[in-house]
Write a protein that holds these residues in place. Sequence first.
Motif: not given
Lengths: 182, 182
Positions: A76-80, A101, A103, A125, A147, A149, A151
Amino acid sequence: MQRLFFNKSKNLSIINIRFKLNFNTDYKNGNRKNVIPNTKIQDCQAIDLSTISSKDLGKLTVIEGPPNIPFHIKRVFYLHDIPPEKSRGSHAHKELHQLLICINGSFDVALDDGSSKKIVHLNALTVGLHIPPMIWAEELNFKPNTICLVLASDFYDELDYYRNYDDFLAAKLIARSIDSHI
Amino acid sequence: MQRLFFNKSKNLSIINIRFKLNFNTDYKNGNRKNVIPNTKIQDCQAIDLSTISSKDLGKLTVIEGPPNIPFHIKRVFYLHDIPPEKSRGSHAHKELHQLLICINGSFDVALDDGSSKKIVHLNALTVGLHIPPMIWAEELNFKPNTICLVLASDFYDELDYYRNYDDFLAAKLIARSIDSHI
């Protein structure tokens, strides 16, 4: 360029699972077996995620893996904190499946299978965009506080990346050629 | 009741991985083997997540599994649109590990191991709160637009839940008793 918008109000179709979940990977001498799926732009599908709503207690959105999404989650990672004028991605994966996704906020995903292109706008989301292997993807037009997300079906592996677009195109040509002879 | 606040400015320690990653589970006749870990409140740890920062391109926070978090990810869910005065959770898991991340907004997590209690405030998307099995947990005091991302070590299984607090306390007594005789 085709431009599609997905939001909560649309009843999006569940993806047709046409990919093998376990690819034949061999790291002998640092090389993979050349199993290149000939994915097409229409294989990138927006998936309505399973959301349990309760007026009193809010909402719960769940992603477990098949059959709801076409792979098992390993990473799992997320760009922000992305500056609005910047883009991310600009690469393809040899075997990795991803679900993107939005978010918070909104952004566009530019998809390219080597011969067709499409831009998908993500702003909800409860919707995930499935990007199968061998699709060149770039995320752009980030609204402030967005954000993204992600997967992913496997752990990080630099060998799984095409970071050069010409290399990606050459691999797609091979994949199409093999596909047309089967 | 002890009250701890975690935010981006704190340099939080990486968790001491003391749990078995694979529990001995047997579903014969619908029952599990009674392998109850005697977890304590101090086993609930805030973990600084791996964040790659680039001034020009924003930030990327990645969660893969061990050694960064003490379990492999199998399921992802998120709580959203929670009314501010409502709480979520109020249960314990027999075997499931969870990592709670406050993706947006803020909320509190009330933790209870049957004899000690603690409240943790989460307000940063670069910090994950690890909740091991056999900890009673409740999420509350949600700010508007809060999103609580949860990464879980296994698929959904209703048999893994303690939803009755007295049943949970009885199981903790057994776990402590076994622990004190080893």
